[in-house]
Structure formats: C-alpha cells, structure tokens
Design a protein around this motif. Structure first.
Motif, mmCIF file in Angstrom:
data_model
loop_
_atom_site.group_PDB
_atom_site.id
_atom_site.type_symbol
_atom_site.label_atom_id
_atom_site.label_comp_id
_atom_site.label_asym_id
_atom_site.label_seq_id
_atom_site.Cartn_x
_atom_site.Cartn_y
_atom_site.Cartn_z
ATOM 1 N N LEU A 27 0.836 -1.200 0.000
ATOM 2 C CA LEU A 27 0.000 0.000 0.000
ATOM 3 C C LEU A 27 0.872 1.251 0.000
ATOM 4 O O LEU A 27 0.606 2.209 -0.727
ATOM 5 C CB LEU A 27 -0.922 0.015 1.221
ATOM 6 C CG LEU A 27 -2.149 -0.896 1.154
ATOM 7 C CD1 LEU A 27 -2.971 -0.769 2.422
ATOM 8 C CD2 LEU A 27 -3.002 -0.560 -0.059
ATOM 9 N N SER A 28 1.931 1.231 0.813
ATOM 10 C CA SER A 28 2.755 2.433 0.898
ATOM 11 C C SER A 28 3.618 2.587 -0.352
ATOM 12 O O SER A 28 3.880 3.693 -0.805
ATOM 13 C CB SER A 28 3.626 2.389 2.153
ATOM 14 O OG SER A 28 4.562 1.351 2.054
ATOM 15 N N LEU A 29 4.058 1.477 -0.941
ATOM 16 C CA LEU A 29 4.892 1.565 -2.146
ATOM 17 C C LEU A 29 4.100 2.123 -3.323
ATOM 18 O O LEU A 29 4.617 2.900 -4.117
ATOM 19 C CB LEU A 29 5.450 0.179 -2.498
ATOM 20 C CG LEU A 29 6.701 -0.268 -1.744
ATOM 21 C CD1 LEU A 29 7.123 -1.644 -2.207
ATOM 22 C CD2 LEU A 29 7.834 0.733 -1.939
ATOM 23 N N PHE A 30 2.848 1.700 -3.418
ATOM 24 C CA PHE A 30 2.052 2.109 -4.578
ATOM 25 C C PHE A 30 0.985 3.126 -4.179
ATOM 26 O O PHE A 30 -0.102 3.155 -4.745
ATOM 27 C CB PHE A 30 1.417 0.887 -5.239
ATOM 28 C CG PHE A 30 2.448 -0.085 -5.725
ATOM 29 C CD1 PHE A 30 3.212 0.200 -6.853
ATOM 30 C CD2 PHE A 30 2.685 -1.275 -5.044
ATOM 31 C CE1 PHE A 30 4.180 -0.684 -7.292
ATOM 32 C CE2 PHE A 30 3.654 -2.155 -5.480
ATOM 33 C CZ PHE A 30 4.401 -1.862 -6.610
ATOM 34 N N ALA A 31 1.323 3.962 -3.194
ATOM 35 C CA ALA A 31 0.351 4.923 -2.670
ATOM 36 C C ALA A 31 -0.189 5.832 -3.769
ATOM 37 O O ALA A 31 -1.390 6.129 -3.806
ATOM 38 C CB ALA A 31 0.989 5.746 -1.568
ATOM 39 N N GLN A 36 -5.581 9.639 -3.583
ATOM 40 C CA GLN A 36 -5.631 10.864 -4.375
ATOM 41 C C GLN A 36 -4.599 11.904 -3.954
ATOM 42 O O GLN A 36 -4.210 12.735 -4.758
ATOM 43 C CB GLN A 36 -7.034 11.453 -4.299
ATOM 44 C CG GLN A 36 -7.582 11.469 -2.882
ATOM 45 C CD GLN A 36 -9.029 11.906 -2.833
ATOM 46 O OE1 GLN A 36 -9.456 12.705 -3.635
ATOM 47 N NE2 GLN A 36 -9.780 11.371 -1.876
ATOM 48 N N TYR A 37 -4.179 11.857 -2.699
ATOM 49 C CA TYR A 37 -3.232 12.880 -2.252
ATOM 50 C C TYR A 37 -1.837 12.290 -2.139
ATOM 51 O O TYR A 37 -1.655 11.096 -1.958
ATOM 52 C CB TYR A 37 -3.634 13.426 -0.879
ATOM 53 C CG TYR A 37 -5.053 13.928 -0.825
ATOM 54 C CD1 TYR A 37 -5.419 15.094 -1.518
ATOM 55 C CD2 TYR A 37 -6.020 13.252 -0.086
ATOM 56 C CE1 TYR A 37 -6.719 15.548 -1.483
ATOM 57 C CE2 TYR A 37 -7.320 13.702 -0.039
ATOM 58 C CZ TYR A 37 -7.675 14.860 -0.735
ATOM 59 O OH TYR A 37 -8.949 15.306 -0.693
ATOM 60 N N THR A 38 -0.825 13.132 -2.254
ATOM 61 C CA THR A 38 0.531 12.721 -1.913
ATOM 62 C C THR A 38 0.919 13.444 -0.622
ATOM 63 O O THR A 38 0.182 14.293 -0.130
ATOM 64 C CB THR A 38 1.540 13.099 -3.020
ATOM 65 O OG1 THR A 38 1.675 14.522 -3.037
ATOM 66 C CG2 THR A 38 1.093 12.592 -4.371
#
Lengths: 314, 352
Positions: A60-64, A69-71
């Motif tokens: 999840l964190s790698l392909f956030a 929608q937000y970074t």
C-alpha cells in the motif's frame, strides 16, 4: 496431505506395472527441506497473518500514488480536520492529508528498519561468531571494543554521527547506516556467547575429526544452530530501529522535510496529542503494527527453521 | 611428503602394525583463578602409553571413568594435541601433522563417539551427516553420486536409505549410533577409534551394534581401538585388551590370557566385578572390592599409581615389600605371566 502411499486394491490386482511395496518397510515421499520449512511456517497462523498484514502495508505504501488521491506534499483546503471519509486519518494544520503522509512515512521507516536489521544482524553475527569461535586474545580484544562503544551513551553517538555524516540531508540510507553502526553490538555479544558454548559441542569435534575446516564448522555447523537467537534479535532490531529513527528524527538529526518517516510524523504530532490526537495516534499505530507483525513473522520463522520443533498450533 | 618417522621399540610389538602409539603423554594445565591465570598444576590424563594395533585387529582399552581412555583416543586422532609422544600411522607421526597433511590422515583414521545424541548436528539431515565426509574430501563427482554412496552406507549399517531426509532426533539411540558409524566408515578408513560406542545404548541394542561392528571389520578389514568400560563387551569383540589405570596401561594381553590369567591386582578387581549369570556360582566366588576413589590425576601417587587402592599392597605385603611399590614405578614388562604387566608383585589368580 497423505505422505504414505498406500497400495490401492486395484493396483495390486492389476497385472501391469505393479510397484513392489513389500520390499520396502514403507514408502515415504521424499520431502525437500525447504518444503518442510514452508509447511511449518504456514502452520504458524499468527505468523502467516502478520506476514500478510505486513506485506499489504508495504505494498500500500509503495504504490500509494496509484490508489490514493493525495501525496504527502499535497496541500488541501482542509486544515486540522479530524478523520473523515475524505481524509481517513485527518489533516494537519497546513492541510496535508495524514494518510498520504503516513504512507510515505511508512515507506521510509520500513526501508530504514529493514536495512538496519539486515546490516546489523549480518555484521554482528559474523563479528560475534569469529570472536566466540576463536576465543582467546582475539575474543578479548573484540569484546572489549564492543564494551567500549556500549559505554558511550548511544544517543550522543547517534546525534554526532547524524549531524556530521548525514550532513543535515537526512538520506534514509545514511540514517540506516548510522543506526546499524550501533545496533550490531548487542547481536555480536549474544552470538559470541552462543558460539562459546556451541563450539564445545561434540558434533563440532566430530566435524573436526572428519577434517572440516574452521570455515565449514562456523557456517555449516554452528550458524544453523544459532539461527533461533539470530532471527529473534533481528526482529527486535527492527522495532528498536524504528524507535531510534523516531528519536533521531524528533531531535532533528534524522529524516528531514520534505522526506518524512513515521518517527518524524509522531514527533510532529506529539505536540498536538491532546488537541488533535489523530496526528499522533495514527502514525504511532502504524509503528506498533510494523513492529508487532515483524516480531510474529520472526517467531514463525524461528519455529519453522527448527527441525526439532513440530508443535502444531491450534 | 614427510619422511618416515623412526619408530622406537616397544615392549609389546605386534606383527604388521597399522597404528603405533609410543610414549603418548597428555597433560592438561590447571590454571589458577587469579588475573594472570598462572598454570598451577597439571592433570596427568595420559602417561607414557605405548601400544601397537595390527591390521584387522581389535584392541580393547578398558578402565574406570577418568583413567584416560577417551583422552588417549582423542590424542591418537590429534583432536587433542598430545603433550609428547608419537602416534605413527603410515610412516607419519600424526601428532606433528597439521592442515592438509592431517586431513589426508583423517581419511584413514576415524572416530565413533560415545554419545549418539550429542555427536550428530541436530540441524542436519542424515543424508547431510553421512555425506559430509564425502563433501569435505571431495569424493564423488556429482551430488547424485554422493547421494548413492550415502544410500549404500546407510544400507551397510542397517538403516533405510529412504529415511535419509530425516533429522537425527527422529531416530532411536541405536539407529543414531548407526548413523555415527556410517559417517565414520564413509571415508573407508583403516583405523576406527570407538569411544565407548555402545555404553550409551540399551543392552538389547548393544548386541546389534557390536555385531554390526564385527561384521564391518570382517568386510572392510578395519582395525579397531575399542574403548569401553564394559568388560563383557570387550571380551566379546576384542582380540587384545589393554587395561588402563590413572593414565597408564597396567596390563596388556590377548583377550583369553587376560580373562584367564589376569596378573595385575587392578585387572583382577575389574574382572571380579563382572556379573556371572549363575546365582550359585555368583554367590560362591570371591569379589575383590576396591575401596576409595581414584586418586587425583593432578597429584598421582608416587611409585605404583595403584598402590593406594591395591588389595595386595594392603593385605599381602610387608613393609619392606611395600617400600618398593612406593618408591619405584613398576615398568610394563613381562614378569613370567606370558604378557606384560605393570606390577612388582604380579600374580595370577583366577577370578572369573
């Protein structure tokens, strides 16, 4: 699941190629050791669940970027919002979405923690193994060196190194190296003590009698027997590394903005723990989750790698 | 290659010796507890032990616990460096060898351990345990070839090759000892030192392992140094027997001579302890009970080491005769009994 091939009635009656079962006591399918290890690991339910949770978290964190929608650097109009559907973990005072920041932080924290665990375990194990195996003067010198470093407060060393080597840049890999340079000490001591006792075992004498080299004895006979403590310590180091990184970042010598880490987030959110608790608790929760799952995975690995362990968990 | 070593004469020569042990001494230092850890004394574990082992012969080495049997075995294989003395195999002094030269000799001399639980690495499968000597000495071209050799070895010692993928802890004591034996004969050695190979096993299992050892000796032409404290096992398997007491050999004889005509008081005491499976005979015979403990090997008695517990010294000698025992070490030599014995007042007495 049946490993014992029982001759089926039709097989015995058939005139065709009939397997000669009577000449053998019983037939057991040859199972490779890796298959056995995998099987034992899969029987450890908590470890499997933990592994899944951990992997999901990492993925999840790698392909956030692809699913959220937000970074971590997006600034929204919602300032200091509590958790809602739009911002599941709320926002901070500048309008950053906390979920995005936690995902970015987890990426860095996991990288740092795993790197520290791998580096310090590898180096500490080899250092301790050599010290314990050869003993004598080399052992004394090596262990006094370890003691010497351990007497200096670790935080002081971390801060000094963080300020000088990292040069204020806060590169995660440099931070990992700094943390690893201190966390191998405990592992080295534990492995050294273990090797001191393992080298006196009779199977070591047996190997020597067969003409085995020291290298072979260390890596083929002693290390496999030390795997349990090594893995347990590696998992502890993961948890300790995340916390140490938190402390370092909190003091301003670790990961720096615009990069972020879970430790940095906790440090930032700490001042708001009473007014906007989500800023503090969500990153903290993820830290606990990572540390816990890694510990359980390590527990399962240790049991799986121990051939004498055949307890099946309910 | 090293030049052949000159072999000193021995009081007990044997024809066609494959292994010659000469004046073997092993002392362990006793260190003080201070900072400097000075050597404050020495444990005399093995003192001036000499013997030959002939091709295909079994030499039994017996004695009570702590008399230096196992240390002798370890020193022969240079697993514990000897303090002095020589172990000559194939013209080379094994005690002087190191590195690759020692590895070459290891192919021909192997050890079977007493404890089949401790001597097998719990993390290795039987295939790996038995195959390890082949890997170390680069025997067999491929993994498959080695695996075939291992399977054959397992069959030889009476195990099912299909169990090769299991770990040692999944086997019984007797089976484990067979694994240890398979590992020891994997290199096709000439000499096997057996360090109490059956004393950790059930009596019912002992016979099976002893028979296996005899069978292997016939088939492979092995020489055994069979260390034991069980005299009935030694009587079964040994051709010659050496009796040790406190680091010294006190008597050496062929099996029959030793059991029929024991000359040393210690040997007589040992033999009188063998139970006889006949209650009537058992009640009638005279037992020689040794009193007291073995003296400390750090400070062995002067003269004859056995005199402190010797029934002859205590009961049969006068003070003048005792003086000889106290002052002079009785050399291990022929004293009219037909075999060497280390006692000034050696006598033959039937005890079994």
């Amino acid at each position: 699941m049946t490993d014992v091939t029982v001759p089926k009635p039709d097989m015995i009656k058939a005139d065709g190629p009939q397997r000669d079962v009577s000449s053998r006591d019983f037939t057991v399918r040859r199972r490779s050791q890796s298959a056995l290890v995998l099987r034992r690991f899969l029987q450890h339910r908590l470890a499997v669940i933990s592994l899944v949770v951990f992997l999901v978290l990492v993925l999840l964190s790698l392909f956030a970027e692809t699913w959220w929608q937000y970074t971590s650097t997006t600034i929204t109009d919602d300032l200091s919002q509590g958790p809602s559907l739009k911002h599941p973990m709320g926002t901070d005072s500048t309008g950053h979405d906390l979920l995005a920041k936690v995902l970015a932080g987890a990426r860095v924290s996991v990288l740092v923690a795993l790197l520290v665990a791998v580096l310090s375990t590898a180096f500490g194990t080899v250092f301790g193994a050599l010290s314990g195996f050869y003993g004598g003067r080399a052992d004394t010198l090596m262990m006094r060196f370890v003691d010497l470093i351990l007497t200096v407060p670790s935080l002081a060393i971390l801060i000094t190194l963080g300020a000088t080597i990292a040069g204020g840049g806060g590169d995660p890999i440099v931070i990992a190296l700094i943390l690893a340079s201190l966390s191998w000490l405990q592992i080295a001591r534990i492995i050294r003590g273990l090797f001191l006792s393992l080298r006196e075992k009779e199977y070591v004498e047996a190997a020597r009698c067969l003409g085995a080299s020291n290298r072979r004895i260390i890596f083929r006979h002693l290390l496999p027997n030390a795997v349990g403590p090594i893995i347990v310590n590696a998992t502890i180091v993961v948890a300790v590394a995340i916390l140490a990184e938190t402390a370092l970042s909190f003091l301003g010598f670790g990961i720096k903005f615009p990069s972020t880490s879970l430790g940095l987030l906790v440090a930032e959110g700490q001042s708001a723990a009473s007014t906007r608790p989500w800023l503090f608790y969500f990153p903290g929760l993820v830290i606990v989750l990572i540390a816990l799952t890694i510990n359980f995975v390590g527990d399962g690995l240790r049991d799986a790698l121990d051939p004498q362990q055949n307890r099946v968990r309910a | 290659m090293t030049a052949a070593v000159e072999v000193p004469p021995t009081p007990l020569p044997s024809a066609d010796p494959v292994l010659q042990v000469r004046n073997l001494v092993k002392h362990f230092p006793v260190r003080g507890s201070g900072v400097t850890r000075r050597t404050v004394g020495e444990i005399h574990a093995v003192c001036d032990v000499s013997f030959d082992v002939a091709r295909g012969e079994t030499l039994g080495v017996v004695g009570e616990s702590g008399c230096g049997k196992s240390t002798t075995g370890r020193a022969i294989l240079n697993l514990q460096p000897a303090t002095s003395g020589q172990v000559i195999y194939d013209g080379k002094d094994v005690t002087q060898l190191t590195g690759s030269a020692l590895r070459v000799v290891r192919r021909d001399m192997q050890l079977v351990f007493q404890d089949p639980f401790a001597s097998l690495n719990p993390r290795m499968t039987v295939n790996n345990l038995v195959g390890e000597p082949l890997v170390i000495h680069h025997i067999g071209e491929s993994k498959q070839a080695r695996r075939d050799v291992v399977a054959e070895l397992l069959r030889t010692v009476g195990l099912n090759p299909e169990h090769g993928n299991r770990y040692a802890h999944e086997f019984s004591g007797g089976q484990r000892q067979r694994i240890g034996i398979a590992r020891a004969i994997a290199l096709e050695p000439k000499v096997l030192v057996l360090d109490e190979p059956v004393s950790a096993l059930d009596v019912s299992i002992q016979a099976g392992v002893v028979n296996l050892l005899e069978d292997l000796q016939d088939r492979l032409g092995l020489s055994y140094v069979f260390i034991a404290h069980d005299l009935s096992v030694v009587r079964h398997i040994a051709d010659r027997v050496a009796v040790m007491y406190l680091g010294r050999i006190v008597e050496v004889a062929t099996r029959d001579a030793l059991f029929e005509r024991p000359a040393h008081p210690y040997t007589r005491a040992l033999l009188s302890a063998i139970p006889i499976p006949d209650p009537r005979k058992e009640r009638e015979r005279r037992r020689i009970v040794l009193v007291g403990d073995v003296p400390s090997p750090a400070a062995p008695p002067s003269g004859c080491r056995f005199r402190t517990r010797c029934q002859v010294f205590r009961d049969d000698l006068n003070d003048d005769q005792r003086q000889l025992c106290i002052e002079q070490h009785p050399a291990l030599e022929e004293r009219g009994q037909g075999h060497p014995v280390s006692c000034h007042y050696a006598d033959v007495e039937r005890v079994v």
